[in-house]
Design a protein around this motif. Structure first.
Motif, PDB file in Angstrom:
ATOM      1  N   ARG A 227       0.580  -1.099   0.575  1.00 22.53           N
ATOM      2  CA  ARG A 227      -0.277   0.330  -0.215  1.00 22.53           C
ATOM      3  C   ARG A 227       0.422   1.117   0.249  1.00 22.53           C
ATOM      4  O   ARG A 227       1.476   0.930   0.682  1.00 22.53           O
ATOM      5  CB  ARG A 227      -0.523   0.124   1.207  1.00 22.53           C
TER       6      ARG A 227
ATOM      7  N   THR B 238      -9.083   1.931  -3.298  1.00 23.77           N
ATOM      8  CA  THR B 238      -8.261   2.665  -3.630  1.00 23.77           C
ATOM      9  C   THR B 238      -8.740   4.129  -3.354  1.00 23.77           C
ATOM     10  O   THR B 238      -9.999   4.129  -3.812  1.00 23.77           O
ATOM     11  CB  THR B 238      -7.896   2.623  -5.221  1.00 23.77           C
TER      12      THR B 238
ATOM     13  N   ARG C 146      -8.340   8.230  -4.615  1.00 20.66           N
ATOM     14  CA  ARG C 146      -6.931   8.758  -6.035  1.00 20.66           C
ATOM     15  C   ARG C 146      -7.539  10.317  -5.139  1.00 20.66           C
ATOM     16  O   ARG C 146      -8.900  10.611  -5.950  1.00 20.66           O
ATOM     17  CB  ARG C 146      -7.626   8.187  -7.346  1.00 20.66           C
TER      18      ARG C 146
ATOM     19  N   SER D 272      -4.022  10.135  -1.288  1.00 19.01           N
ATOM     20  CA  SER D 272      -3.685   9.715  -2.133  1.00 19.01           C
ATOM     21  C   SER D 272      -3.655   7.905  -1.451  1.00 19.01           C
ATOM     22  O   SER D 272      -2.669   7.957  -1.293  1.00 19.01           O
ATOM     23  CB  SER D 272      -4.041   9.712  -3.911  1.00 19.01           C
TER      24      SER D 272
ATOM     25  N   LYS E  63      -2.911   4.028  -3.082  1.00 22.42           N
ATOM     26  CA  LYS E  63      -2.560   2.883  -4.180  1.00 22.42           C
ATOM     27  C   LYS E  63      -2.398   1.548  -3.466  1.00 22.42           C
ATOM     28  O   LYS E  63      -1.688   1.408  -2.324  1.00 22.42           O
ATOM     29  CB  LYS E  63      -1.815   3.557  -5.192  1.00 22.42           C
ATOM     30  N   TYR E  64      -2.827   0.471  -4.769  1.00 25.06           N
ATOM     31  CA  TYR E  64      -1.934  -1.407  -3.851  1.00 25.06           C
ATOM     32  C   TYR E  64      -1.402  -1.441  -5.272  1.00 25.06           C
ATOM     33  O   TYR E  64      -1.536  -1.292  -6.278  1.00 25.06           O
ATOM     34  CB  TYR E  64      -3.199  -1.390  -4.160  1.00 25.06           C
TER      35      TYR E  64
ATOM     36  N   GLU F  84       0.362  -1.836 -10.608  1.00 23.21           N
ATOM     37  CA  GLU F  84      -0.341  -1.379  -9.776  1.00 23.21           C
ATOM     38  C   GLU F  84      -2.205  -2.044 -10.094  1.00 23.21           C
ATOM     39  O   GLU F  84      -2.176  -2.945 -10.981  1.00 23.21           O
ATOM     40  CB  GLU F  84      -0.461  -0.307  -9.788  1.00 23.21           C
TER      41      GLU F  84
ATOM     42  N   THR G  80      -6.272  -2.479  -8.083  1.00 24.00           N
ATOM     43  CA  THR G  80      -7.225  -1.321  -8.084  1.00 24.00           C
ATOM     44  C   THR G  80      -8.482  -2.371  -7.207  1.00 24.00           C
ATOM     45  O   THR G  80      -8.730  -3.490  -7.168  1.00 24.00           O
ATOM     46  CB  THR G  80      -8.463  -0.511  -9.753  1.00 24.00           C
TER      47      THR G  80
END
Length: 314
Positions: free
Chosen positions: A226, A273, A275, A282, A284-285, A304, A306
């Motif tokens: 993450r 997620t 954004r 933000s 992100k994974y 990446e 989602t």
């Protein structure tokens, strides 16, 4: 005037002064459907874990606020109000809150409260676009804030947190991920994941194909990472956490070998997620493939994905 007041206070014993700062009343905030609504764990600022009600965007938030003066005390006030606030706090900018939602209901006009008094409140179809989030450098919270305005006497403020989670439907288009990576004349692998968007209780299914192996690989892991980004420009802070590490292979593969991937996401503390939330942060994974050779050199390939939340993933 202030100088004379301080001199006067110095004549009183210390325990009298401590008693002067005891709360003048108890303030209780309750939700109308509190007995039936799902409760979820919530970590307060002081680290204490409590359970609070769970809501989603467009719901009504209604309840009662009870103010009960301490025995023998009267509350003189300049008005009573309740606010529903959605705010973001950056940990590197503590004390500054960025409100993205702020709704107010005036509960009482200036006056006196001699005995227990209860006020009803309601915020209808509240737009709460962002989920509650508690991260490494940032938190997003929703709170009910009750203020008994007392001017120079010092306002009495009480807070009640609640959690917001928003849900998605499965995406109509969910393409698989297929990539070839390698080191020229040494290693050539092809990996494939069954899709690129996953719900929080999903299973990652895939395969890794070894097309060329001329280095001695010792083991191979798949990690879920993450990445939290906060701030902007020169004030950007990025934190990467490894949430899961799954061993795919122990020992050297041979050309033509295929390694299956089957990783269950439910055991891990994942969020959707996020954004560019309110231009503040933000989340992100990434799926990170790690190969280690016998000389402990590490090779990475990151992809990446989602994350989203389904209705039953509360």
């Amino acid at each position: 005037m202030n100088h004379r007041l301080l001199k006067h206070q110095e004549l009183y014993p210390q325990n009298y002064l401590l008693g002067a700062f005891k709360p003048a009343c108890n303030v209780l905030i309750s939700f109308n459907d509190g007995n039936n609504r799902k409760q979820v764990p919530f970590k307060k600022e002081n680290g204490q874990m409590v359970t609070v009600p769970l809501f989603q965007s467009q719901e009504n938030i209604a309840g009662k606020i009870t103010i009960e003066p301490m025995q023998g005390k009267k509350i003189d006030h300049n008005g009573v109000k309740v606010e529903l606030v959605g705010q973001i706090e950056m940990y590197f900018d503590r004390g500054n809150y960025y409100d993205f939602t702020s709704l107010v209901r005036e509960l009482d006009v200036p006056g006196d409260i001699y005995e227990k008094k209860t006020y009803a409140f309601e915020f209808s179809t509240v737009e709460m676009p962002y989920e509650t989030y508690n991260g490494v450098n940032v938190r997003l919270r929703y709170v009910l804030k009750v203020t008994i305005n007392r001017g120079y006497a010092g306002s009495i403020i009480e807070y009640q947190d609640f959690v917001v989670r928003n849900y998605s439907t499965p995406p109509q288009i969910n393409n698989s991920i297929k990539m070839e990576v390698g080191i020229e004349d040494c290693l050539h692998i092809e990996f494939e994941y069954n899709k690129s968007k996953y719900h929080l209780k999903d299973v990652i299914i895939g395969k890794i194909y070894f097309l060329l192996v001329r280095i001695k690989i010792k083991n191979m892991d798949l990690e879920i990472r993450r990445r939290e980004s906060t701030g902007s420009g020169t004030n950007t802070h990025v934190e990467t956490e490894t949430l899961a590490k799954f061993e795919l292979m122990d020992g050297a593969p041979v050309r033509g070998e295929s390694i299956p991937i089957r990783l269950f996401l439910s055991p891990y503390e994942l969020t959707p997620t996020h954004r560019n939330i309110n231009n503040k942060f933000s989340v992100k994974y990434f799926l990170n493939l790690v190969l280690v050779d016998e000389e402990d050199r590490r090779y990475f390939k990151q992809q990446e994905i989602t994350m989203y939340r389904l209705q039953d993933e509360t």
